[in-house]
Design a protein around this motif. Sequence first.
Motif, PDB file in Angstrom:
ATOM      1  N   VAL A  12       0.732  -1.012   0.132  1.00 43.68           N
ATOM      2  CA  VAL A  12      -0.115  -0.096  -0.030  1.00 43.68           C
ATOM      3  C   VAL A  12       1.037   1.093   0.105  1.00 43.68           C
ATOM      4  O   VAL A  12       1.685   1.494   0.892  1.00 43.68           O
ATOM      5  N   VAL A  13       0.669   1.993  -1.001  1.00 41.66           N
ATOM      6  CA  VAL A  13       1.661   3.211  -1.320  1.00 41.66           C
ATOM      7  C   VAL A  13       0.639   4.295  -0.895  1.00 41.66           C
ATOM      8  O   VAL A  13      -0.553   4.480  -1.431  1.00 41.66           O
ATOM      9  N   VAL A  14       1.026   5.467   0.190  1.00 45.04           N
ATOM     10  CA  VAL A  14       0.221   6.607   0.396  1.00 45.04           C
ATOM     11  C   VAL A  14       0.857   7.850   0.354  1.00 45.04           C
ATOM     12  O   VAL A  14       1.983   8.075   0.884  1.00 45.04           O
ATOM     13  N   ILE A  15       0.542   8.556  -1.049  1.00 47.18           N
ATOM     14  CA  ILE A  15       1.493   9.873  -1.299  1.00 47.18           C
ATOM     15  C   ILE A  15       0.736  11.059  -0.402  1.00 47.18           C
ATOM     16  O   ILE A  15      -0.536  11.229  -0.437  1.00 47.18           O
ATOM     17  N   GLU A  84      11.448  -2.043  -3.330  1.00 50.61           N
ATOM     18  CA  GLU A  84      11.486  -2.728  -1.829  1.00 50.61           C
ATOM     19  C   GLU A  84      10.388  -3.569  -1.490  1.00 50.61           C
ATOM     20  O   GLU A  84      10.329  -4.443  -0.886  1.00 50.61           O
ATOM     21  N   LEU A  85       9.207  -3.124  -2.050  1.00 50.46           N
ATOM     22  CA  LEU A  85       7.912  -3.794  -1.787  1.00 50.46           C
ATOM     23  C   LEU A  85       7.050  -4.513  -2.658  1.00 50.46           C
ATOM     24  O   LEU A  85       6.122  -5.081  -2.435  1.00 50.46           O
ATOM     25  N   GLY A  86       7.436  -4.393  -3.840  1.00 45.67           N
ATOM     26  CA  GLY A  86       7.016  -5.149  -5.078  1.00 45.67           C
ATOM     27  C   GLY A  86       5.685  -4.289  -5.479  1.00 45.67           C
ATOM     28  O   GLY A  86       5.453  -3.316  -5.131  1.00 45.67           O
ATOM     29  N   ASP A  87       4.649  -4.913  -6.425  1.00 45.57           N
ATOM     30  CA  ASP A  87       3.833  -4.229  -7.085  1.00 45.57           C
ATOM     31  C   ASP A  87       2.723  -3.851  -6.127  1.00 45.57           C
ATOM     32  O   ASP A  87       2.748  -4.359  -4.984  1.00 45.57           O
ATOM     33  N   PHE A  88       2.318  -2.628  -6.534  1.00 46.26           N
ATOM     34  CA  PHE A  88       1.133  -1.890  -5.501  1.00 46.26           C
ATOM     35  C   PHE A  88      -0.219  -2.603  -5.776  1.00 46.26           C
ATOM     36  O   PHE A  88      -0.688  -2.437  -6.763  1.00 46.26           O
ATOM     37  N   GLU A  89      -0.734  -3.068  -4.474  1.00 48.66           N
ATOM     38  CA  GLU A  89      -2.094  -3.238  -4.558  1.00 48.66           C
ATOM     39  C   GLU A  89      -3.145  -2.286  -4.266  1.00 48.66           C
ATOM     40  O   GLU A  89      -4.048  -2.003  -4.885  1.00 48.66           O
ATOM     41  N   VAL A  90      -2.442  -1.473  -3.372  1.00 53.33           N
ATOM     42  CA  VAL A  90      -3.225  -0.023  -3.218  1.00 53.33           C
ATOM     43  C   VAL A  90      -2.421   1.171  -3.314  1.00 53.33           C
ATOM     44  O   VAL A  90      -1.381   1.223  -2.856  1.00 53.33           O
ATOM     45  N   LEU A  91      -2.900   2.180  -4.206  1.00 56.10           N
ATOM     46  CA  LEU A  91      -2.156   3.579  -4.366  1.00 56.10           C
ATOM     47  C   LEU A  91      -3.145   4.426  -3.932  1.00 56.10           C
ATOM     48  O   LEU A  91      -4.139   4.708  -4.194  1.00 56.10           O
ATOM     49  N   VAL A  92      -2.863   5.352  -2.759  1.00 54.37           N
ATOM     50  CA  VAL A  92      -3.672   6.472  -2.417  1.00 54.37           C
ATOM     51  C   VAL A  92      -2.710   7.812  -2.725  1.00 54.37           C
ATOM     52  O   VAL A  92      -1.517   7.744  -2.251  1.00 54.37           O
ATOM     53  N   SER A  93      -3.469   8.604  -3.410  1.00 54.39           N
ATOM     54  CA  SER A  93      -2.705   9.823  -3.789  1.00 54.39           C
ATOM     55  C   SER A  93      -3.460  10.936  -3.059  1.00 54.39           C
ATOM     56  O   SER A  93      -4.573  11.264  -3.581  1.00 54.39           O
ATOM     57  N   GLY A  94      -2.869  11.826  -2.202  1.00 53.95           N
ATOM     58  CA  GLY A  94      -3.746  12.630  -1.323  1.00 53.95           C
ATOM     59  C   GLY A  94      -2.792  13.962  -0.934  1.00 53.95           C
ATOM     60  O   GLY A  94      -3.264  14.650  -0.097  1.00 53.95           O
ATOM     61  N   ALA A  95      -1.728  14.048  -1.604  1.00 49.21           N
ATOM     62  CA  ALA A  95      -1.118  15.344  -1.497  1.00 49.21           C
ATOM     63  C   ALA A  95      -1.858  16.639  -1.659  1.00 49.21           C
ATOM     64  O   ALA A  95      -2.337  16.526  -2.944  1.00 49.21           O
ATOM     65  N   ALA A  96      -1.746  17.693  -0.966  1.00 49.29           N
ATOM     66  CA  ALA A  96      -2.649  18.752  -1.510  1.00 49.29           C
ATOM     67  C   ALA A  96      -2.291  20.075  -0.513  1.00 49.29           C
ATOM     68  O   ALA A  96      -1.526  20.072   0.431  1.00 49.29           O
ATOM     69  N   GLY A  97      -2.535  21.121  -1.092  1.00 51.86           N
ATOM     70  CA  GLY A  97      -2.158  22.432  -0.581  1.00 51.86           C
ATOM     71  C   GLY A  97      -3.456  23.345  -0.623  1.00 51.86           C
ATOM     72  O   GLY A  97      -3.953  23.310  -1.672  1.00 51.86           O
ATOM     73  N   ASN A  98      -3.697  23.957   0.355  1.00 58.69           N
ATOM     74  CA  ASN A  98      -4.949  24.611   0.434  1.00 58.69           C
ATOM     75  C   ASN A  98      -4.761  26.151   1.244  1.00 58.69           C
ATOM     76  O   ASN A  98      -4.143  25.826   2.257  1.00 58.69           O
ATOM     77  N   PHE A  99      -5.341  27.084   0.808  1.00 56.14           N
ATOM     78  CA  PHE A  99      -5.638  28.278   1.711  1.00 56.14           C
ATOM     79  C   PHE A  99      -6.729  28.997   0.995  1.00 56.14           C
ATOM     80  O   PHE A  99      -6.776  29.029   0.164  1.00 56.14           O
ATOM     81  N   ALA A 138      -5.285  -4.328  -8.731  1.00 55.70           N
ATOM     82  CA  ALA A 138      -4.811  -2.861  -7.965  1.00 55.70           C
ATOM     83  C   ALA A 138      -6.116  -1.914  -7.930  1.00 55.70           C
ATOM     84  O   ALA A 138      -6.918  -1.820  -8.633  1.00 55.70           O
ATOM     85  N   SER A 139      -6.023  -1.356  -6.613  1.00 59.94           N
ATOM     86  CA  SER A 139      -7.066  -0.115  -6.511  1.00 59.94           C
ATOM     87  C   SER A 139      -6.408   1.162  -6.080  1.00 59.94           C
ATOM     88  O   SER A 139      -5.542   1.356  -5.290  1.00 59.94           O
ATOM     89  N   VAL A 140      -6.705   2.160  -6.922  1.00 60.23           N
ATOM     90  CA  VAL A 140      -6.049   3.299  -6.963  1.00 60.23           C
ATOM     91  C   VAL A 140      -7.179   4.222  -6.356  1.00 60.23           C
ATOM     92  O   VAL A 140      -8.335   4.466  -6.809  1.00 60.23           O
ATOM     93  N   ILE A 141      -6.670   5.178  -5.301  1.00 67.00           N
ATOM     94  CA  ILE A 141      -7.642   6.098  -4.573  1.00 67.00           C
ATOM     95  C   ILE A 141      -7.118   7.374  -4.593  1.00 67.00           C
ATOM     96  O   ILE A 141      -6.185   7.661  -4.051  1.00 67.00           O
ATOM     97  N   ASN A 142      -8.028   8.311  -5.257  1.00 71.18           N
ATOM     98  CA  ASN A 142      -7.591   9.802  -5.121  1.00 71.18           C
ATOM     99  C   ASN A 142      -8.078  10.513  -4.171  1.00 71.18           C
ATOM    100  O   ASN A 142      -9.737  10.145  -3.882  1.00 71.18           O
ATOM    101  N   ILE A 143      -7.368  11.030  -3.379  1.00 72.16           N
ATOM    102  CA  ILE A 143      -8.278  11.718  -2.222  1.00 72.16           C
ATOM    103  C   ILE A 143      -8.678  13.232  -2.778  1.00 72.16           C
ATOM    104  O   ILE A 143      -7.829  14.015  -3.180  1.00 72.16           O
TER     105      ILE A 143
END
Length: 274
Positions: A12-15, A84-99, A138-143
């Motif tokens: 599981v990779v969480v950006i 290091e960890l092999g193929d990604f089963e879950v990718l969460v992409s959630g980096a964000a900036g806000n003001f 694989a499951s890709v999840i965008n926040i």
Amino acid sequence: MTATLDFGGRTVVVIGGTSGINRGIALEFARHGARVAVASRSPEKVEDTVAALNRAGAETATGAAFDVRDAAAVADGLASFHDELGDFEVLVSGAAGNFPALAAEMSVNAFRTVIEIDLLGTVHVMKAAYPFLKRPGASVINISAPQSYLPYEGQAHVCAAKAGVDQITRTLALEWGPEGIRVNSVVPGFIDGTEGAERLAPTDKARAGVLADIPLGRLGSLADMANICLFLGSDLAGYVSGTVIAVDGALYQRGSGRLGQMLGQMLRAAPEAG
Ligand code: HXC
Ligand code: NAP
């Protein structure tokens, strides 16, 4: 296929996974035994989160410090996670900036900054991760954010960026579906104790206004966000793709609500607040 919430042996990779909602998601996958990788700009936050992931029960935990605006750095970082960890089963992409900032008063660079982090950053992450996603499965999840489909005063930059994120979600669900890759967005409501909530509703009055608009009568929690991602990451959601899922206590069935107006009022009353 047996559906399970045991993530042992799964990567599981969480950006953007080193604080707030995204860190909560990474920790929940660690509690379910996953191999977890997190990334964000701050090496200190990465180091602290990797230690927390290990304490939470991750099979393996690793991390890297990079800025999602830097496509080459994202590619290097994700390649190192794959090594290091092999193929990604879950990718969460959630980096964000806000003001909060009114459009007429925001510099072009301010607008560009949020587009570059939220929207282009998502593009960089999707492109770099694509060769490493497990096929099929694989499951890709965008926040995302409610700004994707609701206009808020003081949020033109975020509204534009998150709408783009959700259209990427829908498009990639079409393009990657035939390879057995699911792509979805999660839209957090107003999540208690987070940086995003603090930036948009910094006063007790503003928080009370948001709370009064929530049909379920409470603010969202980190657990609410982690649970939906656990579901989407598992085979229980094996036929769910191309959707934008709000986890918001029905807040946004009211439309932009009080928050959509309060930000504009706050910024006009005290321009320096933005
Ligand atoms: C107007 C602002 C500003 C503000 C920055 N800028 N803050 N303009 N009002 N409050 C302008 C700067 O003047 C500059 O433009 C440009 O934006 C870039 O600013 P930098 O500080 O150089 O950018 P950087 O160091 O890259 O930081 C990015 C950032 C920062 C977005 C500005 O706040 C950040 O790193 N945020 C990450 C954490 C975060 O935002 N978390 C909340 C996510 S919540 P000029 O023209 O001067 O060069 C979320 C949704 C919440 O996304 C929804 C809740 C319901
Ligand atoms: P947060 O705590 O500020 O988390 C943002 C994360 O992204 C941090 O790990 C941060 O770490 C990282 N990050 C920021 N800019 C980055 C960049 N340029 N490159 C790489 N990493 C970067 O925010 P949050 O409130 O929990 O929000 C998390 C997500 O939920 C965001 O996508 C936000 O839009 C969404 N959301 C939040 C709410 C809410 O109520 N909080 C509501 C709707 C949507 P570094 O500082 O180390 O880079």
